[in-house]
Design a protein around this motif. Structure first.
Motif, mmCIF file in Angstrom:
data_model
loop_
_atom_site.group_PDB
_atom_site.id
_atom_site.type_symbol
_atom_site.label_atom_id
_atom_site.label_comp_id
_atom_site.label_asym_id
_atom_site.label_seq_id
_atom_site.Cartn_x
_atom_site.Cartn_y
_atom_site.Cartn_z
ATOM 1 N N THR A 1 2.888 21.740 -33.648
ATOM 2 C CA THR A 1 4.197 22.129 -34.162
ATOM 3 C C THR A 1 4.106 22.947 -35.449
ATOM 4 O OG1 THR A 1 4.378 20.030 -35.371
ATOM 5 C CG2 THR A 1 5.330 20.118 -33.148
ATOM 6 N N PHE A 2 2.903 23.402 -35.803
ATOM 7 C CA PHE A 2 2.726 24.176 -37.015
ATOM 8 C C PHE A 2 2.232 25.588 -36.684
ATOM 9 C CE2 PHE A 2 2.423 19.813 -38.490
ATOM 10 C CZ PHE A 2 3.250 19.850 -39.615
ATOM 11 N N ILE A 3 2.582 26.543 -37.550
ATOM 12 C CA ILE A 3 2.184 27.941 -37.416
ATOM 13 C C ILE A 3 1.386 28.319 -38.662
ATOM 14 C CG2 ILE A 3 2.972 30.301 -37.087
ATOM 15 C CD1 ILE A 3 3.705 28.466 -34.801
ATOM 16 N N ASP A 4 0.182 28.850 -38.467
ATOM 17 C CA ASP A 4 -0.671 29.185 -39.597
ATOM 18 C C ASP A 4 -0.515 30.650 -39.996
ATOM 19 O OD1 ASP A 4 -1.801 26.654 -39.966
ATOM 20 O OD2 ASP A 4 -3.233 26.985 -38.337
ATOM 21 N N ASP A 5 -0.690 30.910 -41.284
ATOM 22 C CA ASP A 5 -0.575 32.244 -41.859
ATOM 23 C C ASP A 5 -1.957 32.891 -41.899
ATOM 24 O OD1 ASP A 5 0.014 34.490 -43.309
ATOM 25 O OD2 ASP A 5 0.499 33.434 -45.167
ATOM 26 N N SER A 6 -2.062 34.109 -41.338
ATOM 27 C CA SER A 6 -3.341 34.817 -41.320
ATOM 28 C C SER A 6 -3.491 35.790 -42.479
ATOM 29 C CB SER A 6 -3.492 35.584 -39.993
ATOM 30 O OG SER A 6 -3.463 34.695 -38.907
ATOM 31 N N ALA A 7 -2.481 35.914 -43.334
ATOM 32 C CA ALA A 7 -2.583 36.794 -44.492
ATOM 33 C C ALA A 7 -3.311 36.080 -45.623
ATOM 34 C CB ALA A 7 -1.188 37.229 -44.942
ATOM 35 N N ASP A 8 -3.402 36.747 -46.755
ATOM 36 C CA ASP A 8 -4.142 36.175 -47.882
ATOM 37 C C ASP A 8 -3.517 34.876 -48.373
ATOM 38 O OD1 ASP A 8 -5.886 38.256 -47.758
ATOM 39 O OD2 ASP A 8 -4.882 39.446 -49.307
ATOM 40 N N ASP A 9 -2.182 34.819 -48.407
ATOM 41 C CA ASP A 9 -1.504 33.609 -48.856
ATOM 42 C C ASP A 9 -1.331 32.665 -47.678
ATOM 43 O OD1 ASP A 9 -1.263 34.552 -51.435
ATOM 44 O OD2 ASP A 9 0.681 35.500 -51.036
ATOM 45 N N VAL A 10 -1.734 31.424 -47.855
ATOM 46 C CA VAL A 10 -1.700 30.455 -46.749
ATOM 47 C C VAL A 10 -0.345 29.757 -46.769
ATOM 48 C CG1 VAL A 10 -2.844 28.496 -45.690
ATOM 49 C CG2 VAL A 10 -4.177 30.176 -46.974
ATOM 50 N N ASN A 11 0.607 30.313 -46.018
ATOM 51 C CA ASN A 11 1.960 29.780 -45.974
ATOM 52 C C ASN A 11 2.227 29.260 -44.568
ATOM 53 O OD1 ASN A 11 2.491 30.784 -48.664
ATOM 54 N ND2 ASN A 11 2.555 32.815 -47.729
ATOM 55 N N ARG A 12 2.117 27.974 -44.393
ATOM 56 C CA ARG A 12 2.241 27.367 -43.074
ATOM 57 C C ARG A 12 3.715 27.212 -42.692
ATOM 58 N NH1 ARG A 12 -0.812 21.987 -40.780
ATOM 59 N NH2 ARG A 12 -2.370 23.553 -40.252
ATOM 60 N N GLY A 13 3.989 27.468 -41.412
ATOM 61 C CA GLY A 13 5.326 27.276 -40.878
ATOM 62 C C GLY A 13 5.373 26.072 -39.956
ATOM 63 N N TYR A 14 6.571 25.532 -39.796
ATOM 64 C CA TYR A 14 6.736 24.413 -38.863
ATOM 65 C C TYR A 14 7.931 24.689 -37.961
ATOM 66 C CZ TYR A 14 10.442 22.856 -42.067
ATOM 67 O OH TYR A 14 11.568 22.793 -42.844
ATOM 68 N N GLY B 1 16.459 26.897 -31.669
ATOM 69 C CA GLY B 1 15.136 26.608 -32.198
ATOM 70 C C GLY B 1 14.847 27.464 -33.418
ATOM 71 N N TYR B 2 13.891 27.018 -34.251
ATOM 72 C CA TYR B 2 13.560 27.791 -35.438
ATOM 73 C C TYR B 2 12.112 27.565 -35.837
ATOM 74 C CZ TYR B 2 14.204 23.378 -38.023
ATOM 75 O OH TYR B 2 14.107 22.083 -38.465
ATOM 76 N N VAL B 3 11.594 28.502 -36.641
ATOM 77 C CA VAL B 3 10.340 28.341 -37.366
ATOM 78 C C VAL B 3 10.663 28.516 -38.839
ATOM 79 C CG1 VAL B 3 8.055 29.285 -37.844
ATOM 80 C CG2 VAL B 3 8.866 29.148 -35.488
ATOM 81 N N GLN B 4 10.319 27.544 -39.648
ATOM 82 C CA GLN B 4 10.589 27.583 -41.077
ATOM 83 C C GLN B 4 9.267 27.667 -41.832
ATOM 84 O OE1 GLN B 4 13.834 27.516 -41.807
ATOM 85 N NE2 GLN B 4 13.617 27.819 -43.991
ATOM 86 N N VAL B 5 9.198 28.588 -42.800
ATOM 87 C CA VAL B 5 7.977 28.779 -43.581
ATOM 88 C C VAL B 5 8.310 28.576 -45.052
ATOM 89 C CG1 VAL B 5 6.131 30.350 -44.227
ATOM 90 C CG2 VAL B 5 7.078 30.419 -41.895
ATOM 91 N N ILE B 6 7.626 27.655 -45.681
ATOM 92 C CA ILE B 6 7.777 27.423 -47.118
ATOM 93 C C ILE B 6 6.483 27.856 -47.788
ATOM 94 C CG2 ILE B 6 8.173 25.725 -48.928
ATOM 95 C CD1 ILE B 6 9.684 24.051 -46.895
ATOM 96 N N PRO B 7 6.530 28.891 -48.632
ATOM 97 C CA PRO B 7 5.294 29.377 -49.254
ATOM 98 C C PRO B 7 4.588 28.292 -50.053
ATOM 99 C CG PRO B 7 7.088 30.930 -49.582
ATOM 100 C CD PRO B 7 7.693 29.694 -49.004
ATOM 101 N N ASP B 8 3.274 28.327 -49.981
ATOM 102 C CA ASP B 8 2.443 27.408 -50.752
ATOM 103 C C ASP B 8 2.443 27.842 -52.209
ATOM 104 O OD1 ASP B 8 0.545 25.814 -51.888
ATOM 105 O OD2 ASP B 8 -1.086 26.405 -50.552
ATOM 106 N N ALA B 9 3.043 27.038 -53.078
ATOM 107 C CA ALA B 9 3.155 27.407 -54.488
ATOM 108 C C ALA B 9 1.785 27.634 -55.125
ATOM 109 C CB ALA B 9 3.923 26.332 -55.253
ATOM 110 N N ASN B 10 0.774 26.952 -54.639
ATOM 111 C CA ASN B 10 -0.557 27.101 -55.226
ATOM 112 C C ASN B 10 -1.209 28.429 -54.850
ATOM 113 O OD1 ASN B 10 -0.529 24.541 -56.446
ATOM 114 N ND2 ASN B 10 -1.061 23.595 -54.480
ATOM 115 N N SER B 11 -0.713 29.071 -53.777
ATOM 116 C CA SER B 11 -1.346 30.310 -53.325
ATOM 117 C C SER B 11 -0.527 31.541 -53.665
ATOM 118 C CB SER B 11 -1.562 30.267 -51.804
ATOM 119 O OG SER B 11 -0.326 30.312 -51.128
ATOM 120 N N VAL B 12 0.669 31.363 -54.235
ATOM 121 C CA VAL B 12 1.523 32.494 -54.556
ATOM 122 C C VAL B 12 1.345 32.838 -56.017
ATOM 123 C CG1 VAL B 12 3.885 33.361 -54.655
ATOM 124 C CG2 VAL B 12 3.180 31.848 -52.788
ATOM 125 N N SER B 13 0.665 33.958 -56.279
ATOM 126 C CA SER B 13 0.383 34.349 -57.653
ATOM 127 C C SER B 13 1.505 35.193 -58.256
ATOM 128 C CB SER B 13 -0.934 35.133 -57.718
ATOM 129 O OG SER B 13 -0.874 36.270 -56.866
#
Length: 368
Positions: free
Chosen positions: A295-308, A343-355
Motif C-alpha cells: 500500500t506504499f509508493i516509493d519515490d525514485s527522485a533524490d528526496d525520499v518522499n513515500r506515498g500511501y 481512491g487516492y495516493v497521498q505523499v507527505i514529504p520527508d522533512a529530513n530529506s527536504v533541504s
C-alpha cells in the motif's frame, strides 16, 4: 516539473466571504414537502430533517432519475406561513457519500400555495461542494442574490449532484438580509502564479460583487514571504501591479474589502512564487508505481518522499491496486496503478530529506 508540484500544494484558497448576520427564516417544525413528493426517502431521513438544526441528521431522496429538492413554508414560530424576504442560502453536507452532495441549485418562490405557480428567484453552482467538501460542513463561499420580493413558500431544487444517483443534505438555511446589508463577495486572480527572480513583477486583480453597496475600501497586506513587499501605493486599488523583492521564495498577499456600511469580506489571498531557474529547475519527486504489491509508493527522485494509498470510503477493498503496466523499459517490475471510486495516493514529504525551506510542510496527492 517542480513548478507544477509547488502550485498544486502551496496555493491558498482565493475565494471567500463573510456571511454577515443573515437570519435563517426556517425553523424546526416548519411545513416541508419533499420533491418529488413520492415518499422515496427512509423514515429516519425524511425532508423535515433538512431544517431541524442538527447536522447529524439528514434528508435523503432516492430521486429515481428525477431532480430532487424541497418545499419550505417558513412560519417564524406563528403556526402559519409568513411572508419572508430571502436573499441567501446555506447548505451543510451530510455524513457520507460526497457524490450525493448538490452541485447546483434553483430557488423559486410562491405567494399562492405549495403547488405554485413558482417564480425563479436565483440559480447557480454550489461552488464549495464541487470537487469535494468535508462532511458535516456548511458551504463557505456565499450563495447570495438580489431578491426584493417576499414569498410565503420556497421551492429549492438541486439539478446536479456529485455523480451519485441519490441526493442528500444535512441542513438547509434560507437567509433574510442582515440589517446593514451583505458583505461584498470578492474573487482574486490569479490565485497563484510564478514569476522569475530576474523580473518579479505581477499583476493582481480583485472582482467585487455587492448588489447592496456602491463603494468599498480595499486593504492590501502581506501574509508571509522571505522579504517585505511594499504595498503602500496599492491600497484601495482593485487592480495592482507589484514588483516583488528579488528574493526567491513564496509570497502570500491578502486583500480585505470593506463596504460603506462597515461590512468586511473574508480576506482573499494570492500566492506568488519567485522562481530562480538555476536553483529551482530540478525534479523533486518521481513515483513509478512499480512496487507491484503493498500500500506504499516509493519515490525514485533524490528526496525520499513515500506515498500511501487509500480511499475516501475508508474501505480497504477500494484502495488503488497494482495492475500489469505498459512500459517495456521497466522490465520485470512493469506495473501501473489502478484507481477505483474515490481512491487516492497521498505523499507527505520527508522533512529530513527536504533541504529547500520552500518545499517543507507541503502535502502532495492525487485522487480519482
Amino acid at each position: 516539473m517542480r513548478v507544477m508540484s509547488i502550485l498544486m500544494v502551496v496555493c491558498v484558497l482565493a475565494v471567500g466571504v463573510s456571511w454577515g448576520a443573515g437570519e435563517d427564516v426556517t425553523r424546526p417544525g416548519d411545513p416541508v414537502i419533499g420533491q418529488p413528493d413520492n415518499n422515496r426517502w427512509p423514515a429516519g431521513e425524511a425532508p423535515q430533517y433538512a431544517i431541524d438544526d442538527n447536522v447529524n441528521t439528514k434528508y435523503l431522496h432516492f430521486r429515481d432519475g428525477q431532480v430532487a429538492g424541497i418545499i419550505i413554508s417558513p412560519q417564524l414560530g406563528t403556526g402559519q406561513s409568513q411572508p419572508t424576504l430571502v436573499q441567501g442560502i446555506t447548505l451543510t453536507t451530510a455524513n457520507d457519500a460526497p457524490g450525493r452532495d448538490p452541485h447546483s441549485y434553483e430557488l423559486f418562490g410562491s405567494n399562492a400555495d405549495v403547488n405554485g405557480p413558482w417564480t425563479l428567484i436565483s440559480q447557480g453552482p454550489v461552488v464549495d461542494f464541487i470537487g469535494g467538501w468535508p462532511r458535516f460542513t456548511k458551504n463557505e463561499t456565499p450563495i447570495i442574490f438580489d431578491n426584493q420580493t417576499e414569498y410565503l413558500h420556497y421551492r429549492l431544487m438541486f439539478p446536479t449532484l456529485g455523480g451519485d444517483s441519490l441526493f442528500q443534505i444535512a441542513e438547509i438555511e434560507l437567509l433574510a438580509p442582515p440589517e446593514n446589508g451583505w458583505p461584498a463577495a470578492v474573487m482574486i486572480s490569479p490565485a497563484e502564479t510564478v514569476v522569475d527572480v530576474a523580473d518579479p513583477t505581477v499583476e493582481i486583480n480583485i472582482e467585487i460583487d455587492d448588489f447592496d453597496s456602491t463603494s468599498w475600501d480595499v486593504l492590501w497586506t502581506q501574509v508571509s514571504g522571505p522579504a517585505a513587499v511594499d504595498l503602500d501605493d496599492v491600497q484601495d486599488q482593485t487592480t495592482v501591479e507589484l514588483t516583488l523583492p528579488a528574493v526567491r521564495g513564496t509570497y502570500v498577499l491578502r486583500a480585505l474589502v470593506t463596504d460603506s456600511e462597515g461590512n468586511e469580506s473574508n480576506p482573499v489571498e494570492t500566492t506568488v512564487r519567485v522562481w530562480d531557474a538555476e536553483l529551482d529547475n530540478k525534479m523533486v519527486g518521481y513515483w513509478t508505481f512499480n512496487e507491484g504489491e503493498g500500500t506504499f509508493i516509493d519515490d525514485s527522485a533524490d528526496d525520499v518522499n513515500r506515498g500511501y494509498m487509500g480511499n475516501y470510503h475508508n474501505d480497504p477493498d477500494l484502495d488503488p491496486n497494482f495492475v500489469e503496466g505498459w512500459i517495456p523499459a521497466d522490465g520485470e517490475n512493469n506495473y501501473a496503478l489502478h484507481f477505483q471510486d474515490f481512491g487516492y495516493v497521498q505523499v507527505i514529504p520527508d522533512a529530513n530529506s527536504v533541504s529547500d525551506p520552500n518545499l517543507q510542510n507541503l502535502d502532495y496527492g492525487v485522487s480519482v
